[in-house]
Design a protein around this motif. Structure first.
Motif, PDB file in Angstrom:
ATOM      1  N   ASP A   1      -5.593   6.466 -39.363  1.00 14.00           N
ATOM      2  CA  ASP A   1      -5.261   7.581 -40.236  1.00 14.00           C
ATOM      3  C   ASP A   1      -3.886   7.394 -40.872  1.00 14.00           C
ATOM      4  OD1 ASP A   1      -6.304  10.254 -41.019  1.00 14.00           O
ATOM      5  OD2 ASP A   1      -4.380  10.910 -40.190  1.00 14.00           O
TER       6      ASP A   1
ATOM      7  N   GLU B   1     -10.604  16.509 -41.803  1.00 13.18           N
ATOM      8  CA  GLU B   1      -9.554  17.283 -42.472  1.00 13.18           C
ATOM      9  C   GLU B   1     -10.063  18.669 -42.848  1.00 13.18           C
ATOM     10  OE1 GLU B   1      -6.282  16.708 -42.707  1.00 13.18           O
ATOM     11  OE2 GLU B   1      -6.858  15.058 -41.388  1.00 13.18           O
TER      12      GLU B   1
ATOM     13  N   PHE C   1       3.693  18.019 -38.655  1.00 14.50           N
ATOM     14  CA  PHE C   1       5.127  17.735 -38.635  1.00 14.50           C
ATOM     15  C   PHE C   1       5.759  18.125 -39.973  1.00 14.50           C
ATOM     16  CE2 PHE C   1       8.978  15.361 -39.062  1.00 14.50           C
ATOM     17  CZ  PHE C   1       9.490  15.215 -37.787  1.00 14.50           C
ATOM     18  N   ASP C   2       5.137  17.698 -41.043  1.00 17.43           N
ATOM     19  CA  ASP C   2       5.722  17.943 -42.364  1.00 17.43           C
ATOM     20  C   ASP C   2       5.739  19.431 -42.714  1.00 17.43           C
ATOM     21  OD1 ASP C   2       6.140  15.245 -42.593  1.00 17.43           O
ATOM     22  OD2 ASP C   2       4.373  14.861 -43.835  1.00 17.43           O
ATOM     23  N   ARG C   3       4.650  20.118 -42.386  1.00 20.02           N
ATOM     24  CA  ARG C   3       4.616  21.554 -42.676  1.00 20.02           C
ATOM     25  C   ARG C   3       5.678  22.295 -41.869  1.00 20.02           C
ATOM     26  NH1 ARG C   3      -1.385  20.974 -42.382  1.00 20.02           N
ATOM     27  NH2 ARG C   3      -1.141  21.592 -40.214  1.00 20.02           N
TER      28      ARG C   3
ATOM     29  N   ALA D   1       1.658   8.759 -34.308  1.00 27.18           N
ATOM     30  CA  ALA D   1       1.547   9.449 -35.597  1.00 27.18           C
ATOM     31  C   ALA D   1       2.928   9.754 -36.165  1.00 27.18           C
ATOM     32  CB  ALA D   1       0.737  10.735 -35.424  1.00 27.18           C
ATOM     33  N   ILE D   2       3.833  10.216 -35.300  1.00 28.44           N
ATOM     34  CA  ILE D   2       5.170  10.550 -35.793  1.00 28.44           C
ATOM     35  C   ILE D   2       5.884   9.289 -36.282  1.00 28.44           C
ATOM     36  CG2 ILE D   2       7.443  11.416 -35.119  1.00 28.44           C
ATOM     37  CD1 ILE D   2       6.027  13.303 -33.167  1.00 28.44           C
TER      38      ILE D   2
ATOM     39  N   LEU E   1      -5.526  18.830 -34.680  1.00 28.06           N
ATOM     40  CA  LEU E   1      -4.359  18.851 -35.557  1.00 28.06           C
ATOM     41  C   LEU E   1      -4.148  17.503 -36.223  1.00 28.06           C
ATOM     42  CD1 LEU E   1      -2.365  21.239 -35.918  1.00 28.06           C
ATOM     43  CD2 LEU E   1      -0.830  20.058 -34.362  1.00 28.06           C
ATOM     44  N   ASN E   2      -3.801  17.532 -37.491  1.00 22.49           N
ATOM     45  CA  ASN E   2      -3.266  16.342 -38.141  1.00 22.49           C
ATOM     46  C   ASN E   2      -1.780  16.318 -37.810  1.00 22.49           C
ATOM     47  OD1 ASN E   2      -1.941  14.673 -40.083  1.00 22.49           O
ATOM     48  ND2 ASN E   2      -3.876  14.609 -41.225  1.00 22.49           N
ATOM     49  N   PHE E   3      -1.399  15.408 -36.889  1.00 20.51           N
ATOM     50  CA  PHE E   3      -0.028  15.435 -36.386  1.00 20.51           C
ATOM     51  C   PHE E   3       0.994  15.266 -37.515  1.00 20.51           C
ATOM     52  CE2 PHE E   3      -2.040  13.460 -32.423  1.00 20.51           C
ATOM     53  CZ  PHE E   3      -2.084  14.655 -31.738  1.00 20.51           C
ATOM     54  N   ARG E   4       0.675  14.347 -38.421  1.00 18.88           N
ATOM     55  CA  ARG E   4       1.647  14.081 -39.489  1.00 18.88           C
ATOM     56  C   ARG E   4       1.830  15.286 -40.402  1.00 18.88           C
ATOM     57  NH1 ARG E   4      -0.348  10.910 -42.810  1.00 18.88           N
ATOM     58  NH2 ARG E   4      -2.458  10.861 -41.936  1.00 18.88           N
ATOM     59  N   LYS E   5       0.721  15.878 -40.788  1.00 19.19           N
ATOM     60  CA  LYS E   5       0.837  17.042 -41.667  1.00 19.19           C
ATOM     61  C   LYS E   5       1.485  18.217 -40.938  1.00 19.19           C
ATOM     62  CE  LYS E   5      -3.145  15.811 -44.564  1.00 19.19           C
ATOM     63  NZ  LYS E   5      -4.530  16.187 -44.958  1.00 19.19           N
TER      64      LYS E   5
ATOM     65  N   ARG F   1     -10.000  20.766 -39.822  1.00 19.79           N
ATOM     66  CA  ARG F   1      -8.626  21.140 -39.509  1.00 19.79           C
ATOM     67  C   ARG F   1      -8.114  22.227 -40.446  1.00 19.79           C
ATOM     68  NH1 ARG F   1      -6.555  14.853 -38.687  1.00 19.79           N
ATOM     69  NH2 ARG F   1      -6.939  14.757 -36.439  1.00 19.79           N
TER      70      ARG F   1
ATOM     71  N   ASN G   1       4.598   8.209 -39.530  1.00 20.63           N
ATOM     72  CA  ASN G   1       5.074   9.148 -40.553  1.00 20.63           C
ATOM     73  C   ASN G   1       6.521   8.844 -40.939  1.00 20.63           C
ATOM     74  OD1 ASN G   1       4.266  11.366 -42.137  1.00 20.63           O
ATOM     75  ND2 ASN G   1       5.326  12.821 -40.815  1.00 20.63           N
TER      76      ASN G   1
ATOM     77  N   GLN H   1       0.253  11.085 -30.414  1.00 18.88           N
ATOM     78  CA  GLN H   1       1.158  11.874 -31.260  1.00 18.88           C
ATOM     79  C   GLN H   1       2.429  11.072 -31.580  1.00 18.88           C
ATOM     80  OE1 GLN H   1       2.841  15.406 -29.471  1.00 18.88           O
ATOM     81  NE2 GLN H   1       3.206  16.386 -31.450  1.00 18.88           N
TER      82      GLN H   1
ATOM     83  N   TRP I   1      10.573   6.849 -27.028  1.00 20.87           N
ATOM     84  CA  TRP I   1      10.459   6.596 -28.469  1.00 20.87           C
ATOM     85  C   TRP I   1      11.615   7.230 -29.227  1.00 20.87           C
ATOM     86  CZ3 TRP I   1      10.163  10.162 -32.358  1.00 20.87           C
ATOM     87  CH2 TRP I   1       9.894  11.488 -31.994  1.00 20.87           C
TER      88      TRP I   1
ATOM     89  N   THR J   1       4.017  20.476 -31.303  1.00 22.08           N
ATOM     90  CA  THR J   1       4.552  19.847 -32.512  1.00 22.08           C
ATOM     91  C   THR J   1       6.032  19.506 -32.377  1.00 22.08           C
ATOM     92  OG1 THR J   1       2.802  20.819 -33.836  1.00 22.08           O
ATOM     93  CG2 THR J   1       4.800  20.159 -34.995  1.00 22.08           C
TER      94      THR J   1
ATOM     95  N   SER K   1      11.581  14.467 -31.071  1.00 20.10           N
ATOM     96  CA  SER K   1      11.091  15.271 -32.177  1.00 20.10           C
ATOM     97  C   SER K   1      12.129  16.291 -32.623  1.00 20.10           C
ATOM     98  CB  SER K   1       9.825  16.041 -31.766  1.00 20.10           C
ATOM     99  OG  SER K   1       8.761  15.166 -31.541  1.00 20.10           O
TER     100      SER K   1
ATOM    101  N   GLU L   1      -5.233   7.630 -34.754  1.00 17.17           N
ATOM    102  CA  GLU L   1      -3.972   7.905 -35.447  1.00 17.17           C
ATOM    103  C   GLU L   1      -3.499   6.691 -36.237  1.00 17.17           C
ATOM    104  OE1 GLU L   1      -2.668  10.815 -35.805  1.00 17.17           O
ATOM    105  OE2 GLU L   1      -4.163  11.693 -34.473  1.00 17.17           O
TER     106      GLU L   1
END
Lengths: 424, 424, 424, 424
Positions: free
Chosen positions: D305, D358, A190-192, D263-264, A184-188, D361, D267, D260, D229, A225, A231, D302
């Motif tokens: 990225d 990507e 999250f955004d999705r 990454a958050i 998983l792309n964690f950032r994407k 993914r 972001n 993760q 966090w 996620t 979160s 991460e």
């Protein structure tokens, strides 16, 4: 099987004398006994529709008998619980398992049992027969917009069902995450997920709440996620004032201080609801209070303190629900035990001498602060909880009466031994 | 779907040049490269019959297609894996899921695929259709002697099936335990379980091993009767010389030092076998090496060291098996990844300069001891593993070839999309 | 500072009426109240000499005042505790911190306070000034035989000191282990440690016990050579009948089921002693019962059950000791809280209806088994514990009296504000 | 002890041939080898001033010799490290341990060693001699406004010292929290801490960053006020754009997915800095990469990225620092090992084929996504890291050279064996 009021009366009469003796002692011991009893009467815990049958694990499921085969029978079961303890006057439905064919009839039935409709639960962690797109790789986070749209529409559909029944909140539990590093792309993701939640949020009626549940792991085993309160709070804050965080006791990493999380969320005005259960290892979904009763008390201590600080009504400001899995117990007996454990913890939290506690804290008197909490926790509040039930029309000892009446055998007689309720 | 030898040859030819360049470099870098390659060729990892289909959790299962519908097709799948990597030449059967109707025919089929029958697995953690008594409250620990007897007989039956196929060990994994404080008398449960195991042990052929598996929790969430290596060793010691402890990587409490457990058990001459997988939270059953590859290496470091200390053959002295659940990956691809990760860790462990390591330890040179292990772990042993496969007749890149040949699509073509393999 | 008997009498008189009312209620509620009180009177918990001062962490230590500056003052402190609660009539010494210059005089002093000498504790986890060889890389496991010999002799020396004082057991807690992968040959470390323990064991008087303590981690952060109960039991079994396992509540991996460990060890006749404390994260050494009181009760439930099964005396068959660190509380107040929490858990365990519990277990009535334990735990046994203290000559509320008498201020007056007791 | 350039040159010459052979192979294997080398040259990891001496635990400390006795000697030690690896060109100071008597002279000395001043660290977790008020019960959270004010002023003082030296960030690590249930009003503690941080924030120069560190537990064992966090991000968000979250690898609950979290935070544009170390159990502060190197790689994956997604410079956008405790190793050797492990993980993260990842993914190709990460991690990037050192003027094998030159013996010769560096 319907409980007759004379059955409760007979039961209570047989226990009344002993109960009165205890009550007399404890009302003398506990200064605010009357106030506690009053609050207990008001306090209702929602029962999830999926917790009325035998639960299981990935290794198997050992079914019991007499489980409810329909939404009507689920209401009957909760009606039975509520008749016994007068504290289970709400049901939390799960869609698609509980789609009512005739919402009006269901509403009327619920009213007969004095049950209201608590938070609606959507399901995007499983694929349903005939579902066009799969949630194998997530739902609201999915890389494919079509899958996200399907999941969004499902949630909006759940809101619609809830509106028809008089619910006013939607619980979103996402199992979305990943099982392997790299997946998983964690950032994407999250955004999705945020985008998807926003679409659902826009469909949420103004007087509804959206409860964003978090969970550390399972069924995904590398990342989730919406994995922790941080979160969930981020999502809820970005979504807006109708969005809140929902805390499930079993959804944390080992050793987490859940009572502190509760306090912070209340302080941020973003705590929305609660799923009660207990656990030793992970999301074990055991009977509430069966493993860590002091933790349960400490959580209630923060709930009472935080709600009082803002002058909020204990019973109505948050969504209170059990979320457990009954793998080796009769589900209804298990729920009776859970409700009682919750009431005991709540009553003990109401006993805490808050003025003295704040005084001890202000002077860094750690010993006394501990004593004050332990004083409340060590108090035997069972007579107060029983009295609250008695006054509300319930049974002094719900579990004993459930057994005296051979309830499970009667349910098996009505429904058979091979029933399987929908749920986990 | 059968792999043709020309397909492997073509694949290898296309990669040979690149491989030779890498190999040339690494055989120069690694002093004992030839010895490592030799040991890798000998090292076979058993595939459990239940890991050939899609796994799931209590929350659901997202099936793939083309899964094996019979024991014959399971053998075909493992045959395919073995043809690709020449390292999966064994199958571990599970009874009752894999009862052969014609053992001789199955043996012949296995021989065609060069597959031998590794440890047999009994199942008393589920109820089977038509089973007289339930394992809901345990099997070998059960309070009812009739349930225990049923479970004992099942295990003896499993031995019988194994004898017919040429297996020589029985793995006993018991989910027996309790989910709530109070449920179980721990002492009596221990003693009853020991009695039951002794009855099975008496039926065990003299040249067989009994592998006593332990697990910290799940599916029971308060106690497990054989819950850790200490318990398993106690049982194995009381049972006798044919009984050993089996270590499954996912069956420990958080942060457990598994490599030390392995070392102690080897020192006690009581380590019998291994279940490979990986995990971040609990018994996540992820692809071996996908989360904690250094831990896997450290475990192999102890295995090599401990076996060498007693002059034991690496390949044959212990039972080596994968036990994983493939929830989001193609099961066969997942197994190819696991086998490769195991081979890499084993190869790296073989690179450790043991004389230098002991010297560093004797002088408490912690820095150097760490450097020696890291030197081995940081070495890129993939060319050595590939060379071992090449010499044994396998593919230089099994996963790539699996995909190039459209294997899964062909299996779906043969078996359909809606197949469900027995297993978890 | 010496407590005068009139001070206790005055205190008790002031509370007697209220106490009698509670007691009257509870002796009616609790069938075996008299027996419980009797057992409570017999039950003594040893106080470790190092827990009388302020504890600390690697980040710092915030000293209090009036801490004992000598063994004599340590005895005075425990004498004070014992006068207050009549349940702390034993001290556990630590060598070299507590080497008596005149053992006979110390024995007499202890007798005056009605204090006996419980297990002696050796220390090979620190280097002492002037010590020839360092324990930086271990003691009984050390690669250098001279270091091992030094540590062996130290332990034998501790036995000698204990003999002079009338102790009859030696607790060996080894911090030996490793902080980095590679540092230690686990197998050799095990064998060397066993050899060293055997040398000490041979010097152990016939009527002594050797208590082998285990700990999962800290101060070594990769492996501990006696790291869990399985290891400790292996050592104790190999050593012989005088060797036993000692359980410290804080020395486990997250989520360990300590009560099951206790039950197994009792079943194996190898449980020797107990270190009480509480924790949320690791070896936090908090006040007993301050975090997980239900776990403490469950442990006592197994202790009572397991000792009764073999007809053993609760008070004398095992070594009972507190081992905690008082970082933010007055050490003496903290110890009073711990002792009371232990007594409450013990009393609740004595209330368990064991016949009914076994009956529930025999019928797999999980709900009832849980109810039986909760019935005992939810009972307010404080009046019974207070009554036991009263009858034994102690104070109804030790903590309150400690404060009323301004004890800490008086100790500071006697000893000063800058005192630092030896210990952690 | 000063490293002469000829010593590095001699060392490099002796290894050059072997290095060139490896490098030639790997620059052919790795497509972007040159770019990786370039980025490695730019990447500097700050060394905390307190990590130059032997660390310890609450159980003891086994000092080494030759430890720095002054800030000047600390700079000399880091100068030595930097000369060896050309990657440690920054120091992170701790006040009050490192208050410079002559800031200008210190700045010049640092310049000579090519060392810049990274984040300044305040200390309110200990009481200093002569300090008017104690931090026993917290600092920025304290109930007493005078204690809070003292702690605020200390932090502002730290900023002042940092300004004088050319630092541009302040790291606030608070040990504030509680050790017992009841001790703290979580909500008020949160609010008081926020108020205090705001006062410090207002004193922060416009071009400075405030790094808000979180930690799950220790030295408080029930709650930590900035405990995860989520809390840190809440504070940083409320404080404003100069405030960021700082992640220390050891400050999490068991099994946390740190990558993760990273990454958050990236972001959310709120990740400010990093403390590297490694651990198996808690905040063990072991050598970076010594226990979980794959986790370290996943975190760097991460970081790379997330920084690339915003076009940020890897070397300068975040604060990179080691924070470890050297209990059983030579501190300087330990730091050399840590820096190398960090460089290896960073280099491997730079190898990840992000476009392919990507793509995998986007198609939910979990197997391939894992392969892509493993491809990078299994690559032996040591020659690239060595080449970066070589080009920057450092040693091909810093640890080997450190030993060849008898560095520690020389430092002991200069400074003595009984030195104790300030720090933990």
């Amino acid at each position: 099987m319907q409980l007759e009021s004379y059955q409760i009366a007979d039961h209570n009469n047989s226990l009344r004398e002993r109960h009165q003796r205890k009550l007399a002692y404890w009302t003398e011991e506990v200064a605010n006994a009357e106030a506690v009893i009053g609050k207990l009467i008001d306090f209702q815990i929602a029962i999830p529709s999926w917790a009325l049958g035998t639960g299981g694990t990935r290794f198997g499921r050992f079914a019991g008998g007499g489980e409810p085969r329909s939404l009507e029978e689920k209401l009957a079961d909760i009606g039975l619980l509520h008749a016994l303890n007068q504290s289970s006057g709400a049901i939390s439905l799960h869609i698609p398992w509980d789609i009512p064919s005739d919402p009006e009839a269901i509403k009327q039935l619920a009213t007969q049992y004095s049950i209201r409709f608590d938070a609606m639960n959507s399901n995007t962690f499983q694929d349903q027969p005939g579902q066009p797109l799969s949630y194998k790789f997530g739902s609201l986070q999915h890389v494919d917009p079509a899958v996200r749209q399907q999941a969004i529409e499902h949630n909006i559909d759940v809101i619609r069902h809830g509106l028809a029944l008089g619910s006013d909140s939607l619980t979103v539990w996402l199992s979305d995450g990943s099982s392997f590093p790299g997946q998983l792309n964690f950032r994407k993701a999250f955004d999705r997920t945020l985008d998807s939640l926003q679409a659902i949020y826009q469909a949420l009626p103004d007087d509804w709440k959206m409860l964003v549940e978090y969970k550390a792991y399972e069924p995904n085993f590398y990342s989730t996620t919406i994995g922790d309160w941080g979160s969930s709070l981020l999502y809820a804050t970005k979504l807006g004032p109708k969005a809140y965080t929902l805390v499930d006791l079993g959804h944390h990493l080992p050793n987490a201080n859940i009572e502190q999380i509760v306090a912070i969320l209340l302080n941020e005005k973003k705590l929305g609801g609660f799923h009660f259960n207990d656990s030793k290892y992970g999301d074990d979904d055991l009977t509430t209070g069966s493993v860590k009763p002091y933790q349960l008390f400490l959580i209630f201590n923060e709930l009472v303190d935080g709600l009082d600080a803002r002058g909020l009504n204990h019973a109505t400001s948050l969504g209170w629900m059990i979320d457990a899995s009954h793998n080796v117990k009769d589900p209804l007996e298990d729920l009776l035990q859970s409700v009682e454990a919750i009431q005991l913890a709540y009553a003990q939290a109401l006993l805490v001498d808050r003025a003295a506690l704040e005084e001890a804290r202000e002077t860094n008197d750690v010993v006394r602060a501990q004593e004050i909490l332990q004083e409340a926790f060590r108090t035997d509040v069972r007579p107060l909880v029983a009295e609250a039930r008695l006054r509300a029309g319930g049974a002094l000892n719900p579990l004993a009466l459930f057994r005296q009446l051979d309830t499970r055998q009667k349910l098996i007689g009505e429904r058979g031994t091979k029933t399987i309720a929908t749920g986990l």
